[in-house]
Design a protein around this motif. Structure first.
Motif, PDB file in Angstrom:
ATOM      1  N   PHE A  52       1.029  -1.370   0.080  1.00 23.08           N
ATOM      2  CA  PHE A  52       0.686  -0.211   0.133  1.00 23.08           C
ATOM      3  C   PHE A  52       0.464   1.141  -0.118  1.00 23.08           C
ATOM      4  O   PHE A  52       2.095   0.980   0.344  1.00 23.08           O
ATOM      5  N   ILE A  53       0.364   2.380  -0.650  1.00 23.42           N
ATOM      6  CA  ILE A  53       0.993   3.621  -0.621  1.00 23.42           C
ATOM      7  C   ILE A  53       0.153   4.030   0.095  1.00 23.42           C
ATOM      8  O   ILE A  53      -1.564   4.691   0.455  1.00 23.42           O
ATOM      9  N   VAL A  54       0.656   5.573   0.978  1.00 20.78           N
ATOM     10  CA  VAL A  54       0.369   6.516   1.601  1.00 20.78           C
ATOM     11  C   VAL A  54       0.021   7.937   0.203  1.00 20.78           C
ATOM     12  O   VAL A  54       1.360   8.623   0.191  1.00 20.78           O
ATOM     13  N   VAL A  55      -1.221   8.569   0.346  1.00 19.37           N
ATOM     14  CA  VAL A  55      -0.929   9.660  -0.746  1.00 19.37           C
ATOM     15  C   VAL A  55      -1.821  11.603   0.714  1.00 19.37           C
ATOM     16  O   VAL A  55      -2.709  11.060   1.533  1.00 19.37           O
ATOM     17  N   ILE A  56      -0.774  12.469   0.278  1.00 20.65           N
ATOM     18  CA  ILE A  56      -0.946  13.479   1.343  1.00 20.65           C
ATOM     19  C   ILE A  56      -1.660  14.894   0.549  1.00 20.65           C
ATOM     20  O   ILE A  56       0.043  14.857  -0.074  1.00 20.65           O
ATOM     21  N   SER A  57      -2.567  14.811   0.164  1.00 19.12           N
ATOM     22  CA  SER A  57      -2.793  16.499  -0.156  1.00 19.12           C
ATOM     23  C   SER A  57      -2.746  18.142   0.615  1.00 19.12           C
ATOM     24  O   SER A  57      -2.800  18.780  -0.300  1.00 19.12           O
ATOM     25  N   SER A  58      -2.546  17.650   1.939  1.00 23.70           N
ATOM     26  CA  SER A  58      -2.978  18.711   2.638  1.00 23.70           C
ATOM     27  C   SER A  58      -1.629  18.676   3.277  1.00 23.70           C
ATOM     28  O   SER A  58      -1.229  17.406   4.144  1.00 23.70           O
ATOM     29  N   GLU A  59      -1.478  20.280   4.240  1.00 25.84           N
ATOM     30  CA  GLU A  59      -0.353  20.128   5.549  1.00 25.84           C
ATOM     31  C   GLU A  59      -1.545  19.950   6.622  1.00 25.84           C
ATOM     32  O   GLU A  59      -1.045  19.735   7.744  1.00 25.84           O
ATOM     33  N   LYS A  60      -2.839  19.673   6.390  1.00 23.65           N
ATOM     34  CA  LYS A  60      -3.320  19.300   7.086  1.00 23.65           C
ATOM     35  C   LYS A  60      -4.591  18.191   7.030  1.00 23.65           C
ATOM     36  O   LYS A  60      -4.885  17.653   6.202  1.00 23.65           O
ATOM     37  N   MET A  61      -5.099  17.589   8.172  1.00 21.69           N
ATOM     38  CA  MET A  61      -5.734  15.874   8.240  1.00 21.69           C
ATOM     39  C   MET A  61      -6.965  16.284   8.415  1.00 21.69           C
ATOM     40  O   MET A  61      -7.999  16.597   9.099  1.00 21.69           O
ATOM     41  N   GLY A  62      -7.963  16.040   7.594  1.00 25.54           N
ATOM     42  CA  GLY A  62      -9.656  16.157   7.784  1.00 25.54           C
ATOM     43  C   GLY A  62     -10.431  17.732   7.737  1.00 25.54           C
ATOM     44  O   GLY A  62      -9.341  18.439   7.511  1.00 25.54           O
ATOM     45  N   GLU A  63     -11.145  18.117   7.327  1.00 24.69           N
ATOM     46  CA  GLU A  63     -12.087  19.190   7.784  1.00 24.69           C
ATOM     47  C   GLU A  63     -12.201  19.751   8.748  1.00 24.69           C
ATOM     48  O   GLU A  63     -11.986  19.277   9.846  1.00 24.69           O
ATOM     49  N   GLY A  64     -12.390  21.109   9.076  1.00 23.17           N
ATOM     50  CA  GLY A  64     -12.345  22.032   9.935  1.00 23.17           C
ATOM     51  C   GLY A  64     -11.136  22.845  10.931  1.00 23.17           C
ATOM     52  O   GLY A  64     -11.382  23.119  10.605  1.00 23.17           O
ATOM     53  N   ASP A  65     -11.377  22.570  12.244  1.00 21.85           N
ATOM     54  CA  ASP A  65     -10.296  23.313  12.665  1.00 21.85           C
ATOM     55  C   ASP A  65      -8.898  23.282  12.309  1.00 21.85           C
ATOM     56  O   ASP A  65      -9.006  22.291  12.041  1.00 21.85           O
ATOM     57  N   ALA A  66      -8.564  24.409  11.218  1.00 22.88           N
ATOM     58  CA  ALA A  66      -7.067  23.976  11.007  1.00 22.88           C
ATOM     59  C   ALA A  66      -5.776  23.470  11.993  1.00 22.88           C
ATOM     60  O   ALA A  66      -4.543  23.151  11.424  1.00 22.88           O
ATOM     61  N   GLU A  67      -5.845  24.008  13.075  1.00 22.03           N
ATOM     62  CA  GLU A  67      -5.144  23.430  14.907  1.00 22.03           C
ATOM     63  C   GLU A  67      -5.045  22.693  14.492  1.00 22.03           C
ATOM     64  O   GLU A  67      -4.298  21.539  15.073  1.00 22.03           O
ATOM     65  N   LEU A  68      -6.904  21.573  14.708  1.00 21.57           N
ATOM     66  CA  LEU A  68      -6.241  20.401  14.789  1.00 21.57           C
ATOM     67  C   LEU A  68      -5.997  19.916  14.074  1.00 21.57           C
ATOM     68  O   LEU A  68      -5.873  18.394  14.026  1.00 21.57           O
ATOM     69  N   LEU A  77      -3.331  16.595  13.927  1.00 18.81           N
ATOM     70  CA  LEU A  77      -3.742  14.625  13.466  1.00 18.81           C
ATOM     71  C   LEU A  77      -2.600  14.861  12.427  1.00 18.81           C
ATOM     72  O   LEU A  77      -2.473  13.006  13.017  1.00 18.81           O
ATOM     73  N   ILE A  78      -2.434  15.554  11.577  1.00 17.72           N
ATOM     74  CA  ILE A  78      -1.361  15.190  10.414  1.00 17.72           C
ATOM     75  C   ILE A  78       0.077  14.396  11.058  1.00 17.72           C
ATOM     76  O   ILE A  78       0.427  13.874  10.481  1.00 17.72           O
ATOM     77  N   THR A  79      -0.024  15.512  11.888  1.00 16.43           N
ATOM     78  CA  THR A  79       1.764  14.832  12.634  1.00 16.43           C
ATOM     79  C   THR A  79       1.133  13.528  12.902  1.00 16.43           C
ATOM     80  O   THR A  79       2.659  13.134  13.271  1.00 16.43           O
ATOM     81  N   ASN A  80       0.230  13.856  14.601  1.00  9.42           N
ATOM     82  CA  ASN A  80       0.397  12.285  15.121  1.00  9.42           C
ATOM     83  C   ASN A  80      -0.017  10.688  14.245  1.00  9.42           C
ATOM     84  O   ASN A  80       0.511  10.148  14.137  1.00  9.42           O
ATOM     85  N   PHE A  81      -0.593  11.265  12.608  1.00  7.97           N
ATOM     86  CA  PHE A  81      -0.647  10.083  11.273  1.00  7.97           C
ATOM     87  C   PHE A  81       0.837  10.181  11.071  1.00  7.97           C
ATOM     88  O   PHE A  81       0.643   8.695  10.982  1.00  7.97           O
ATOM     89  N   ILE A  82       1.155  11.584  10.860  1.00 12.10           N
ATOM     90  CA  ILE A  82       2.944  10.329  10.399  1.00 12.10           C
ATOM     91  C   ILE A  82       3.604   9.522  11.214  1.00 12.10           C
ATOM     92  O   ILE A  82       4.504   9.073  11.128  1.00 12.10           O
ATOM     93  N   LYS A  83       3.365  10.321  12.899  1.00 18.68           N
ATOM     94  CA  LYS A  83       4.446   9.599  13.772  1.00 18.68           C
ATOM     95  C   LYS A  83       4.201   8.483  13.477  1.00 18.68           C
ATOM     96  O   LYS A  83       4.656   7.573  13.934  1.00 18.68           O
ATOM     97  N   ALA A  84       2.708   7.670  13.757  1.00 15.57           N
ATOM     98  CA  ALA A  84       1.447   6.727  13.877  1.00 15.57           C
ATOM     99  C   ALA A  84       2.292   5.376  12.457  1.00 15.57           C
ATOM    100  O   ALA A  84       2.660   4.636  12.931  1.00 15.57           O
ATOM    101  N   LEU A  85       2.517   5.933  11.674  1.00 15.10           N
ATOM    102  CA  LEU A  85       3.029   5.236  10.726  1.00 15.10           C
ATOM    103  C   LEU A  85       4.705   4.694  10.720  1.00 15.10           C
ATOM    104  O   LEU A  85       4.354   3.189  10.281  1.00 15.10           O
ATOM    105  N   LYS A  86       4.881   5.080  11.339  1.00 12.05           N
ATOM    106  CA  LYS A  86       6.669   4.616  11.639  1.00 12.05           C
ATOM    107  C   LYS A  86       6.357   3.076  12.912  1.00 12.05           C
ATOM    108  O   LYS A  86       7.032   2.505  13.199  1.00 12.05           O
TER     109      LYS A  86
END
Length: 204
Positions: free
Chosen positions: A96-112, A116-125
């Motif tokens: 499988f591959i991962v595609v990341i099209s945004s500096e944020k994860m999901g819609e809504g609050d930018a800080e959240l 979320l994307i930071t935690n997602f990338i950490k979790a990949l390891k």
């Protein structure tokens, strides 16, 4: 065009051969580096990028072909041997591959979304099976800059054998040419080919 064939050679031999070819090549001229080792490919890529030397990459049947164009007379970081890193013993890769099209994860609050994307990338390891590739396009390329909060994690994934491909058009659009800290620039054909050949695609 001169071909520097380093297939079957391990670090630091490909780095030294690339450095020698750069020294013997006139500014503006190009040569080709061939390697069949992903770690050597990543090491040579970092050496070239840190020395502001442009290159184009293609891969077929496990052999990476790098067309290198010499742009300056002097190397900024001439100690090629310093770029010799051995692969980290890592986990099995999944189909499988991962595609990341945004500096944020999901819609809504930018800080959240950024958290979320930071935690997602950490979790990949920590996955039992790592992705074969991670593709970055649109504002997702901002995550691969030297000042990104996840750049160290992305570098770790790269050392583990995960290929990071960045949309060159997107990097140019956001004017990040001198700020990328990992991965290699690629084009939309290569990105589309990676998506088409993947067993599964994960998009956070």
């Amino acid at each position: 065009m001169r071909i520097v064939d380093t297939k079957g050679q391990l670090c630091p031999a490909p780095l030294i051969a690339t450095k020698r070819a750069l020294k013997e090549t006139a500014v503006g001229d190009s040569f080709v580096v061939l390697t069949d080792n992903l770690t050597s490919f990543n090491n040579v890529s970092r050496f070239l990028k840190d020395n502001k030397t442009g290159f184009q990459v293609s891969e077929k049947d496990g052999v990476w072909s790098m067309i290198v164009t010499k742009s300056t007379g002097e190397l900024l970081n001439p100690k090629a041997e310093d770029y010799c890193e051995t692969p980290i013993a890592h986990f099995e890769q999944g189909n499988f591959i991962v595609v990341i099209s945004s500096e944020k994860m999901g819609e809504g609050d930018a800080e959240l979304g950024s958290l979320l994307i930071t935690n997602f990338i950490k979790a990949l390891k920590d996955l039992d099976k790592l992705p074969r590739k991670i593709l970055f396009y649109n504002s997702g390329v901002k995550l691969v800059t030297k000042s990104s909060p996840v750049i160290d994690h992305l570098r770790d994934l790269e050392k583990m054998g995960v290929e990071l491909l960045l949309c060159a058009t997107c990097v140019n659009f956001y004017k990040l040419e001198d700020q990328t800290g990992a991965g290699i620039l690629s084009n939309m054909y290569v990105i589309a080919e990676a998506m088409a050949s993947a067993g599964n695609i994960i998009k956070p």
